[in-house]
Design an enzyme around this catalytic site. Structure first.
Site, PDB file in Angstrom:
ATOM      1  N   GLU A  78      10.830  -2.186   3.432  1.00  0.00           N
ATOM      2  CA  GLU A  78      11.030  -0.721   3.186  1.00  0.00           C
ATOM      3  C   GLU A  78       9.775  -0.050   3.666  1.00  0.00           C
ATOM      4  O   GLU A  78       8.808   0.104   3.078  1.00  0.00           O
ATOM      5  CB  GLU A  78      11.069  -0.614   1.477  1.00  0.00           C
ATOM      6  CG  GLU A  78      12.412  -1.403   0.866  1.00  0.00           C
ATOM      7  CD  GLU A  78      13.699  -0.706   1.223  1.00  0.00           C
ATOM      8  OE1 GLU A  78      13.677   0.386   1.792  1.00  0.00           O
ATOM      9  OE2 GLU A  78      14.631  -1.523   1.045  1.00  0.00           O
ATOM     10  N   CYS A 125       8.398   8.571   0.905  1.00  0.00           N
ATOM     11  CA  CYS A 125       8.772   8.154   2.195  1.00  0.00           C
ATOM     12  C   CYS A 125      10.057   8.888   2.860  1.00  0.00           C
ATOM     13  O   CYS A 125      10.505   8.718   3.941  1.00  0.00           O
ATOM     14  CB  CYS A 125       9.179   6.522   1.861  1.00  0.00           C
ATOM     15  SG  CYS A 125      10.191   6.525   0.663  1.00  0.00           S
TER      16      CYS A 125
HETATM   17  P1  NAD Z   1       0.303   0.360   3.307  1.00  0.00           P
HETATM   18  O1  NAD Z   1       1.300  -0.355   4.327  1.00  0.00           O
HETATM   19  O2  NAD Z   1      -0.849   0.873   3.785  1.00  0.00           O
HETATM   20  O3  NAD Z   1       0.267  -0.478   1.924  1.00  0.00           O
HETATM   21  C1  NAD Z   1       1.438  -1.251   1.421  1.00  0.00           C
HETATM   22  C2  NAD Z   1       0.918  -2.546   0.767  1.00  0.00           C
HETATM   23  O4  NAD Z   1       0.316  -3.223   1.917  1.00  0.00           O
HETATM   24  C3  NAD Z   1      -0.070  -2.324  -0.410  1.00  0.00           C
HETATM   25  O5  NAD Z   1       0.158  -3.085  -1.349  1.00  0.00           O
HETATM   26  C4  NAD Z   1      -1.459  -2.858   0.605  1.00  0.00           C
HETATM   27  O6  NAD Z   1      -2.384  -3.355  -0.496  1.00  0.00           O
HETATM   28  C5  NAD Z   1      -0.833  -3.810   1.489  1.00  0.00           C
HETATM   29  N1  NAD Z   1      -1.640  -3.865   2.880  1.00  0.00           N
HETATM   30  C6  NAD Z   1      -2.359  -2.707   3.367  1.00  0.00           C
HETATM   31  N2  NAD Z   1      -2.935  -3.330   4.653  1.00  0.00           N
HETATM   32  C7  NAD Z   1      -2.476  -4.389   4.622  1.00  0.00           C
HETATM   33  C8  NAD Z   1      -2.862  -5.595   5.587  1.00  0.00           C
HETATM   34  N3  NAD Z   1      -3.740  -5.263   6.648  1.00  0.00           N
HETATM   35  N4  NAD Z   1      -2.439  -6.963   5.324  1.00  0.00           N
HETATM   36  C9  NAD Z   1      -1.639  -7.210   4.144  1.00  0.00           C
HETATM   37  N5  NAD Z   1      -1.532  -6.218   3.388  1.00  0.00           N
HETATM   38  C10 NAD Z   1      -1.756  -5.015   3.490  1.00  0.00           C
HETATM   39  O7  NAD Z   1       1.319   1.601   2.659  1.00  0.00           O
HETATM   40  P2  NAD Z   1       1.097   2.718   1.871  1.00  0.00           P
HETATM   41  O8  NAD Z   1      -0.125   3.534   2.281  1.00  0.00           O
HETATM   42  O9  NAD Z   1       0.942   2.158   0.272  1.00  0.00           O
HETATM   43  O10 NAD Z   1       2.281   3.628   1.915  1.00  0.00           O
HETATM   44  C11 NAD Z   1       2.658   4.348   2.641  1.00  0.00           C
HETATM   45  C12 NAD Z   1       3.767   4.129   3.742  1.00  0.00           C
HETATM   46  O11 NAD Z   1       4.763   3.465   3.073  1.00  0.00           O
HETATM   47  C13 NAD Z   1       4.447   5.212   4.421  1.00  0.00           C
HETATM   48  O12 NAD Z   1       4.612   4.687   5.561  1.00  0.00           O
HETATM   49  C14 NAD Z   1       5.911   5.240   3.610  1.00  0.00           C
HETATM   50  O13 NAD Z   1       6.762   5.950   4.317  1.00  0.00           O
HETATM   51  C15 NAD Z   1       5.963   4.026   3.129  1.00  0.00           C
HETATM   52  N6  NAD Z   1       6.875   3.804   2.064  1.00  0.00           N
HETATM   53  C16 NAD Z   1       8.115   3.451   2.175  1.00  0.00           C
HETATM   54  C17 NAD Z   1       9.094   3.353   1.263  1.00  0.00           C
HETATM   55  C18 NAD Z   1      10.340   2.926   1.285  1.00  0.00           C
HETATM   56  O14 NAD Z   1      10.863   2.722   0.301  1.00  0.00           O
HETATM   57  N7  NAD Z   1      10.875   2.638   2.532  1.00  0.00           N
HETATM   58  C19 NAD Z   1       8.659   3.975  -0.060  1.00  0.00           C
HETATM   59  C20 NAD Z   1       7.305   4.417   0.084  1.00  0.00           C
HETATM   60  C21 NAD Z   1       6.566   4.266   0.933  1.00  0.00           C
END
Ligand code: NAD
Length: 453
Positions: free
Chosen positions: A209, A243
């Site tokens: 997602e 998002c």
């Molecule tokens: P992110 O990708 O930075 O982090 C998401 C998760 O991944 C966190 O739990 C984090 O600990 C983990 N993570 C981060 N870097 C990592 C790595 N290098 N290796 C493994 N795991 C890692 O995203 P965010 O800042 O938490 O959220 C924002 C993004 O999420 C935006 O792009 C937003 O559009 C998207 N989003 C999508 C939805 C949806 O339902 N489609 C909902 C909310 C947010």
């Protein structure tokens, strides 16, 4: 922490068949529901500490969502998990055919920080409703909510059934090395690719997602007042850290000026100030700085002020924006709304089609041809006509992205399917079978087979 050990215990538990029992699943869903209700004040406190989110927003966009999901599954688990009888073709007579919704096994749910309760607990609820075990890894960025959830999960579930692991990149990287039966990830496209790559090593199915730049088109025929009111609400709720928030507006050049004025009037009316309960903070200083850099001072139509100490950025509308501006180069994920214009409707659709496929798209119009073209000509995860964001609150609609905005979907029965394997079983009678398919092959048999097939 020994993640391998937690997973092994969960696999043992899954293999004990306990989670296959629908009564067992319901019992834990009810326990979780009670715990969420009993801890409501603590959930409000934690999220307020993370980014100043009000009780009103927390209830409407987080807690009520999770409770609604629990209630949905409590009501529907029986029918969702019941084997579905389907018709059996002639070649398999006499027999009966059924599809079983088989739990996948041990699942990993990785959450994002922006709706920390909803985006961690809703997939987890769905995973257990479908009969799986779950390791939940919420975002470390919203650390107080992660702690609040950890306490609830530890109180409600035995760790061999559901376990919450706190941590960031390092812990997630370790978890991703393990062999799960399903990984459900919410977050950025960049990290989504890391998850996908890690999952591929074990052929683990994923639901991703992700995000992207979701457009809102405003046609010259739109009801401006409704469009402006709904766009302002959907963009600035959670200070734009949503998002599915409209990332940018494409408005018909002819009506741009009056539409911008209507947008401005709603921003003023809704009183988004650093202190008001209808506005949240930017999650951290890193994101605050990233967002402030996107504001081109020469293009501010309204807003533009910020306060680093309060991690506050005013609702900001930028006009005369082009695709070359910094604000159009990445997902904004904050309270900045760039406005671009078009001269004819197909040009607006073409501009969207030239970008990566967005998670959502919105159209404000009264013209049925425009609706038809919008729905059929461009690809996007999901969206609304004459509204924004609200499609995700309808459980009868699958929620998910396409292309760069994600893989797979959830909510309602679609979530249940996401966490299940559709196991096909043909049950054949041991009598009444003609000898046609068995050797020795003869012309006669072939002629019969041609007639039958
Ligand atoms: P992110 O990708 O930075 O982090 C998401 C998760 O991944 C966190 O739990 C984090 O600990 C983990 N993570 C981060 N870097 C990592 C790595 N290098 N290796 C493994 N795991 C890692 O995203 P965010 O800042 O938490 O959220 C924002 C993004 O999420 C935006 O792009 C937003 O559009 C998207 N989003 C999508 C939805 C949806 O339902 N489609 C909902 C909310 C947010």
């Amino acid at each position: 922490m020994d993640f391998q050990n937690i997973l092994e215990k969960q696999r043992e538990f899954f293999n004990s068949q306990k989670t296959k029992n629908v009564k067992f699943r319901k019992m834990y869903l009810k326990k979780l529901r009670d715990a969420l209700v009993n801890n409501e004040q603590e959930l409000y406190r934690a999220i307020f500490e993370d980014f100043g989110k009000s009780k009103f927003d927390t209830y409407t966009t987080e807690i009520s969502f999770v409770l609604k999901d629990i209630d949905y599954y409590l009501k529907n688990i029986n029918s969702l998990s019941k084997p579905k009888k389907v018709s059996t073709n002639l070649a398999n007579q006499f027999g009966s055919s059924k599809i079983y919704s088989d739990p996948l096994g041990c699942t990993l749910v990785i959450g994002a920080w922006n709706y920390p309760y909803q985006l961690s607990l809703s997939p987890m609820v769905t995973a257990i409703a479908a009969g799986n075990t779950c390791i939940l890894k919420p975002s470390e960025v919203s650390e107080n909510t992660a702690k609040a959830m950890s306490k609830i999960i530890t109180d409600v579930f035995p760790p061999e059934y559901v376990s919450l692991i706190e941590g960031g990149v390092e812990e997630t990287t370790e978890l991703l090395k393990l062999k799960f039966d399903k990984i459900f990830f919410t977050g950025s496209t960049k990290v989504g690719k890391i998850v996908y790559e890690a999952a591929a090593k074990n052929l683990t199915p994923v639901t991703l997602e992700l995000g992207g730049k979701s457009p809102a088109i405003v046609s010259s025929t739109a009801d401006f007042d409704v469009a402006a009111k709904r766009i302002v609400w959907g963009k600035f709720i959670n200070a734009g850290q949503t998002c599915v928030a409209p990332d940018y507006i494409l408005v018909d050049e002819k009506v741009k000026d009056s539409f911008l004025d209507t947008l401005k009037s709603y921003i003023q009316k809704f009183e988004y100030t650093a202190e008001s309960p209808q506005y949240t903070q930017i999650i951290n200083i890193r994101n605050f700085e990233r967002l402030v850099k996107m504001i081109d001072q020469d293009k501010i139509f309204v807003g533009g002020n910020s306060d680093a100490a309060k991690r506050f950025i005013e609702p900001t509308i930028l006009h005369n924006v082009t695709w070359d501006d910094a604000v159009m180069k990445e997902e904004i994920f904050g309270p900045i709304l760039p406005v671009l214009t078009f001269n004819n409707f197909n040009e607006a659709l073409r501009m969207i089609a030239e970008q990566e496929k967005p998670l959502s798209a919105y159209l404000f119009t009264k013209d049925s041809d425009e609706i038809e073209n919008f729905v059929n000509k461009i690809s996007f995860g999901g969206g609304c006509i004459n509204d924004v964001v609200m499609h995700l609150s309808n459980d009868n609609l699958p929620f998910g992205g396409v292309g760069n905005s994600g893989i797979g979907s959830y909510h309602g029965k679609y979530g249940f399917q996401t966490f299940s394997h559709q196991k096909s079983v043909l049950d054949r009678a041991t009598w009444g079978e003609p000898d046609l398919k068995y050797p020795p092959y003869t012309e006669d048999k072939l002629n019969w087979i041609k007639k039958l097939l």
